[in-house]
Design a protein around this motif. Structure first.
Motif, PDB file in Angstrom:
ATOM      1  N   LEU A 140       0.830  -1.210   0.000  1.00  0.00           N
ATOM      2  CA  LEU A 140       0.000   0.000   0.000  1.00  0.00           C
ATOM      3  C   LEU A 140       0.869   1.267   0.000  1.00  0.00           C
ATOM      4  O   LEU A 140       0.550   2.243  -0.676  1.00  0.00           O
ATOM      5  CB  LEU A 140      -0.914  -0.023   1.231  1.00  0.00           C
ATOM      6  N   GLU A 141       1.972   1.213   0.740  1.00  0.00           N
ATOM      7  CA  GLU A 141       2.874   2.372   0.756  1.00  0.00           C
ATOM      8  C   GLU A 141       3.439   2.633  -0.637  1.00  0.00           C
ATOM      9  O   GLU A 141       3.527   3.766  -1.097  1.00  0.00           O
ATOM     10  CB  GLU A 141       4.015   2.157   1.755  1.00  0.00           C
ATOM     11  N   GLN A 142       3.828   1.551  -1.313  1.00  0.00           N
ATOM     12  CA  GLN A 142       4.353   1.694  -2.684  1.00  0.00           C
ATOM     13  C   GLN A 142       3.255   2.226  -3.606  1.00  0.00           C
ATOM     14  O   GLN A 142       3.473   3.083  -4.453  1.00  0.00           O
ATOM     15  CB  GLN A 142       4.823   0.322  -3.201  1.00  0.00           C
ATOM     16  N   LEU A 143       2.062   1.690  -3.395  1.00  0.00           N
ATOM     17  CA  LEU A 143       0.910   2.086  -4.211  1.00  0.00           C
ATOM     18  C   LEU A 143       0.627   3.579  -4.035  1.00  0.00           C
ATOM     19  O   LEU A 143       0.284   4.276  -4.975  1.00  0.00           O
ATOM     20  CB  LEU A 143      -0.302   1.266  -3.743  1.00  0.00           C
ATOM     21  N   SER A 144       0.806   4.052  -2.805  1.00  0.00           N
ATOM     22  CA  SER A 144       0.499   5.459  -2.516  1.00  0.00           C
ATOM     23  C   SER A 144       1.479   6.401  -3.220  1.00  0.00           C
ATOM     24  O   SER A 144       1.228   7.582  -3.358  1.00  0.00           O
ATOM     25  CB  SER A 144       0.507   5.721  -1.005  1.00  0.00           C
ATOM     26  N   LYS A 145       2.615   5.852  -3.670  1.00  0.00           N
ATOM     27  CA  LYS A 145       3.580   6.686  -4.411  1.00  0.00           C
ATOM     28  C   LYS A 145       3.229   6.721  -5.895  1.00  0.00           C
ATOM     29  O   LYS A 145       3.967   7.279  -6.702  1.00  0.00           O
ATOM     30  CB  LYS A 145       4.997   6.131  -4.228  1.00  0.00           C
ATOM     31  N   GLY A 146       2.136   6.050  -6.249  1.00  0.00           N
ATOM     32  CA  GLY A 146       1.703   6.073  -7.645  1.00  0.00           C
ATOM     33  C   GLY A 146       2.465   5.081  -8.517  1.00  0.00           C
ATOM     34  O   GLY A 146       2.505   5.214  -9.731  1.00  0.00           O
ATOM     35  N   LEU A 147       3.100   4.083  -7.888  1.00  0.00           N
ATOM     36  CA  LEU A 147       3.884   3.126  -8.680  1.00  0.00           C
ATOM     37  C   LEU A 147       2.988   2.057  -9.292  1.00  0.00           C
ATOM     38  O   LEU A 147       1.948   1.712  -8.743  1.00  0.00           O
ATOM     39  CB  LEU A 147       4.935   2.455  -7.783  1.00  0.00           C
ATOM     40  N   SER A 148       3.418   1.532 -10.425  1.00  0.00           N
ATOM     41  CA  SER A 148       2.618   0.481 -11.088  1.00  0.00           C
ATOM     42  C   SER A 148       2.879  -0.863 -10.408  1.00  0.00           C
ATOM     43  O   SER A 148       3.875  -1.030  -9.703  1.00  0.00           O
ATOM     44  CB  SER A 148       2.997   0.388 -12.561  1.00  0.00           C
ATOM     45  N   TYR A 149       1.996  -1.833 -10.684  1.00  0.00           N
ATOM     46  CA  TYR A 149       2.120  -3.168 -10.077  1.00  0.00           C
ATOM     47  C   TYR A 149       3.497  -3.779 -10.352  1.00  0.00           C
ATOM     48  O   TYR A 149       4.107  -4.365  -9.482  1.00  0.00           O
ATOM     49  CB  TYR A 149       1.045  -4.111 -10.641  1.00  0.00           C
ATOM     50  N   THR A 150       3.977  -3.620 -11.593  1.00  0.00           N
ATOM     51  CA  THR A 150       5.249  -4.266 -11.945  1.00  0.00           C
ATOM     52  C   THR A 150       6.418  -3.654 -11.175  1.00  0.00           C
ATOM     53  O   THR A 150       7.304  -4.373 -10.713  1.00  0.00           O
ATOM     54  CB  THR A 150       5.524  -4.169 -13.462  1.00  0.00           C
ATOM     55  N   ILE A 151       6.385  -2.331 -11.012  1.00  0.00           N
ATOM     56  CA  ILE A 151       7.471  -1.680 -10.265  1.00  0.00           C
ATOM     57  C   ILE A 151       7.412  -2.073  -8.789  1.00  0.00           C
ATOM     58  O   ILE A 151       8.417  -2.374  -8.161  1.00  0.00           O
ATOM     59  CB  ILE A 151       7.414  -0.139 -10.440  1.00  0.00           C
ATOM     60  N   ILE A 152       6.181  -2.128  -8.253  1.00  0.00           N
ATOM     61  CA  ILE A 152       6.023  -2.557  -6.850  1.00  0.00           C
ATOM     62  C   ILE A 152       6.574  -3.975  -6.690  1.00  0.00           C
ATOM     63  O   ILE A 152       7.286  -4.286  -5.737  1.00  0.00           O
ATOM     64  CB  ILE A 152       4.527  -2.508  -6.421  1.00  0.00           C
ATOM     65  N   ALA A 153       6.253  -4.825  -7.657  1.00  0.00           N
ATOM     66  CA  ALA A 153       6.721  -6.222  -7.621  1.00  0.00           C
ATOM     67  C   ALA A 153       8.249  -6.267  -7.560  1.00  0.00           C
ATOM     68  O   ALA A 153       8.837  -6.999  -6.759  1.00  0.00           O
ATOM     69  CB  ALA A 153       6.204  -6.981  -8.839  1.00  0.00           C
ATOM     70  N   ASP A 154       8.905  -5.432  -8.406  1.00  0.00           N
ATOM     71  CA  ASP A 154      10.377  -5.378  -8.400  1.00  0.00           C
ATOM     72  C   ASP A 154      10.904  -4.919  -7.047  1.00  0.00           C
ATOM     73  O   ASP A 154      11.806  -5.528  -6.481  1.00  0.00           O
ATOM     74  CB  ASP A 154      10.881  -4.383  -9.467  1.00  0.00           C
TER      75      ASP A 154
END
Length: 216
Positions: free
Chosen positions: A164-178
């Motif tokens: 959720l923290e990564q998501l809140s930075k506006g990152l895409s699923y693939t970048i969050i996954a990395d």
């Protein structure tokens, strides 16, 4: 693959302006336009094979916020970007709570409109900068925390909070996954669980609610 898009706006002049802006991009196919929310729902009942709707807020019969709520419940795969002439707080908040995936002003230039559409389809959130600022302000000091006893009922795992923290930075699923050394499908699963636990339907809403409950 062309992006299947529809425009819902009661102002035919503005609908034409948006169509003209999108005509520069050959990866977009406009499937239909509708003058109000109920006409849009009729179109969707006939065929909901659609990627994204550009939705006006102020409309007769069924406004954009009510329509967004219904579309998100019935056809959660369809992304919705609100198009508006106003960037006033109340509308932003209501649209986000209804599940809107993004929020752009109608005078947006063609490039920003196109990149907003692409960004939204990738799981990001298209947002005009002045609206993003207002949304942040609203998140930082929500005038009313709905119900303090909601707080105890929401418990996210450490992993879900990281996602959720990564998501809140506006990152895409693939970048969050990395970033988190996960597979994109695991990230998607986490996000589904987060939505379920927080009882929300969109990324912006999830982040908003998590911040409100001091989860992130």
């Amino acid at each position: 693959m062309k992006i299947k898009l529809s425009i819902v706006d009661d102002n035919s002049f503005l609908t034409k302006a948006i169509k003209d802006k999108l005509s520069f991009f050959d990866d977009i196919s406009i499937k239909w336009t509708a003058m109000d929310g109920s006409k849009a729902l009729t179109h969707l009942e006939e065929n909901h094979n659609l990627d994204i709707i550009l939705m006006d807020i102020e409309m007769p019969v069924l406004n954009g916020i009510e329509t967004t709520q219904i579309v998100k419940q019935k056809y959660p795969h369809i992304k919705i970007v609100m198009l508006t002439v106003f960037d006033n707080d109340e509308n932003i908040f209501q649209a986000i709570q209804a599940g809107a995936d993004g929020y752009l002003l109608k005078e947006v230039n063609p490039e920003d409109l196109h990149s907003g559409i692409i960004e939204t389809l990738k799981g990001g959130a298209a947002m005009n900068p002045s609206i993003a600022m207002k949304t942040l302000k609203l998140l930082r000091n929500p005038t009313s925390i709905e119900n303090l006893n909601d707080k105890e009922q929401i418990s996210l795992s450490k992993r879900e909070i990281e996602v959720l923290e990564q998501l809140s930075k506006g990152l895409s699923y693939t970048i969050i996954a990395d970033h988190l050394f996960l597979s994109p499908s695991t990230v998607r699963k986490h996000i589904e669980n987060i939505y379920k636990k927080l009882q929300v339907h969109s990324k912006i809403e999830a982040v908003q609610k998590a911040k409100k409950h001091n989860l992130i």
